[in-house]
Design a protein around this motif. Structure first.
Motif, short mmCIF file in Angstrom:
data_model
loop_
_atom_site.label_atom_id
_atom_site.label_comp_id
_atom_site.label_asym_id
_atom_site.label_seq_id
_atom_site.Cartn_x
_atom_site.Cartn_y
_atom_site.Cartn_z
N LEU A 1 -16.32 -6.24 -5.90
CA LEU A 1 -15.48 -5.09 -4.72
C LEU A 1 -15.36 -5.52 -3.66
CD1 LEU A 1 -16.40 -1.27 -4.74
CD2 LEU A 1 -16.45 -2.60 -3.18
N GLN B 1 -20.18 3.76 2.66
CA GLN B 1 -20.41 3.23 1.72
C GLN B 1 -21.63 2.32 1.36
OE1 GLN B 1 -20.84 -0.51 2.63
NE2 GLN B 1 -19.61 -1.45 0.58
N ALA C 1 -12.57 -4.81 -8.41
CA ALA C 1 -11.77 -3.71 -7.58
C ALA C 1 -11.71 -3.70 -6.55
CB ALA C 1 -12.60 -2.10 -7.92
N VAL D 1 -11.64 -1.53 -3.02
CA VAL D 1 -11.41 -0.38 -2.29
C VAL D 1 -10.96 -0.69 -0.76
CG1 VAL D 1 -12.99 1.54 -1.07
CG2 VAL D 1 -13.20 0.89 -3.10
N PHE E 1 -8.08 0.90 -5.50
CA PHE E 1 -8.84 2.08 -5.24
C PHE E 1 -8.16 3.03 -3.47
CE2 PHE E 1 -11.50 1.15 -8.59
CZ PHE E 1 -12.02 2.09 -9.46
N ALA F 1 -2.18 2.74 -5.71
CA ALA F 1 -3.12 2.73 -6.64
C ALA F 1 -2.10 3.03 -6.96
CB ALA F 1 -3.28 4.07 -6.15
N GLY G 1 -4.45 1.66 -10.18
CA GLY G 1 -5.46 2.03 -9.49
C GLY G 1 -6.05 3.67 -9.53
N LEU H 1 -16.98 6.89 -3.87
CA LEU H 1 -17.24 5.12 -3.48
C LEU H 1 -17.91 5.33 -4.49
CD1 LEU H 1 -18.19 5.37 0.15
CD2 LEU H 1 -15.89 4.43 -0.93
N ALA I 1 -15.83 4.04 -7.62
CA ALA I 1 -15.45 2.72 -7.57
C ALA I 1 -16.80 1.05 -7.87
CB ALA I 1 -14.80 2.24 -5.89
N TYR J 1 -17.47 1.25 -10.53
CA TYR J 1 -15.96 0.44 -12.03
C TYR J 1 -16.00 -0.63 -11.95
CZ TYR J 1 -11.19 -0.98 -13.16
OH TYR J 1 -10.53 -1.36 -14.52
N ALA J 2 -16.12 -1.64 -10.88
CA ALA J 2 -16.58 -3.01 -10.31
C ALA J 2 -18.19 -3.08 -11.58
CB ALA J 2 -16.95 -2.91 -9.05
N LEU K 1 -17.54 3.98 -16.09
CA LEU K 1 -16.89 4.82 -14.87
C LEU K 1 -16.43 6.23 -15.56
CD1 LEU K 1 -15.64 5.97 -12.27
CD2 LEU K 1 -13.39 5.19 -13.09
#
Length: 231
Positions: free
Chosen positions: A34, A55, A127, A129, A157, A175, A180, A197, A200, A203-204, A211
């Motif tokens: 990510l 984060q 992914a 962000v 994202f 996106a 995304g 966050l 994301a 998902y990664a 997700l």
């Protein structure tokens, strides 16, 4: 030096979030990757420390079993763009984040996307962000790069802070063209940003299936985010 991030909130809400994300990320023999890009220009200063702390919680939640590698990118000042190496050690990432403070300057989203394309050519990124509040660059060139990332299977994202209409338009396009998801947040919606966050990161590490499981236990914002990725 920026505000230390090593003393994260110990509230029951955050502990529950971390436990949930640990359980929902799909196990894998390979790490998810990510790329996490932050606007560190002066306009972001009021929310910088909070966004970095959230984060770090996302990273800790998803890297408990070594499942997630994160690269931190940020831009600020006069054409200053920096990125870390790929790390799966929370302490190493937090040390790097602690050194960052906001500095006035124009946005450099184009450099983020060019860097993402380069990194993706070396090894696939699961992914990206991007968190920011505005865009001071021509949109068309940025959209072209977002589309190229989409063709390579790397969704963005895009999380937009505030009410700047040009920035919102650009983040929506990033996106959409990358396959995304887009969402808005502000200083008063820390819980929402934390959930986004976490989505994301999940998902990664586990893809859309993971997700969907994560979103099923979350808010309507997470469900909306998942629907965007199903397009």
């Amino acid at each position: 030096m920026g505000k230390s991030l090593k003393t994260a909130s110990s509230s029951s809400e955050i502990e529950a979030f971390i436990s949930q994300a640990k359980g929902l990320a799909t196990q894998s023999d390979t790490c998810g990757r990510l790329l996490f890009a932050l606007d560190a220009t002066a306009s972001r200063s009021p929310t910088w420390d909070r966004a970095c702390q959230l984060q770090s919680e996302m990273f800790l939640a998803s890297s408990a079993n070594g499942e997630l590698q994160v690269q931190l990118c940020y831009y600020r000042g006069y054409r200053e763009f920096n990125h870390s190496g790929w790390v799966n050690n929370a302490a190493a990432l937090l040390d790097q984040m602690n050194e960052v403070t906001c500095l006035g300057g124009h946005t450099q989203i184009g450099r983020v996307l060019k860097h993402a394309l380069y990194e993706n050519s070396r090894a696939p990124i699961n992914a990206i962000v991007i968190i920011g509040d505005c865009c001071e660059e021509p949109i068309d060139a940025l959209c072209e790069m977002a589309g190229e990332l989409g063709l390579r299977g790397t969704p963005i994202f895009a999380f937009h802070e505030g009410d700047d209409p040009h920035g919102k338009l650009l983040f929506e396009q990033l996106a959409r063209l990358s396959g995304g998801a887009f969402a808005r947040f502000d200083l008063n919606s820390a819980q929402r940003l934390k959930e986004l966050l976490g989505a994301a990161a999940v998902y990664a590490t586990g893809g859309l299936t993971a997700l969907e499981r994560y979103a099923g236990a979350g808010s309507h914002e997470l469900l909306a985010l998942t629907r965007q990725l199903r397009r």
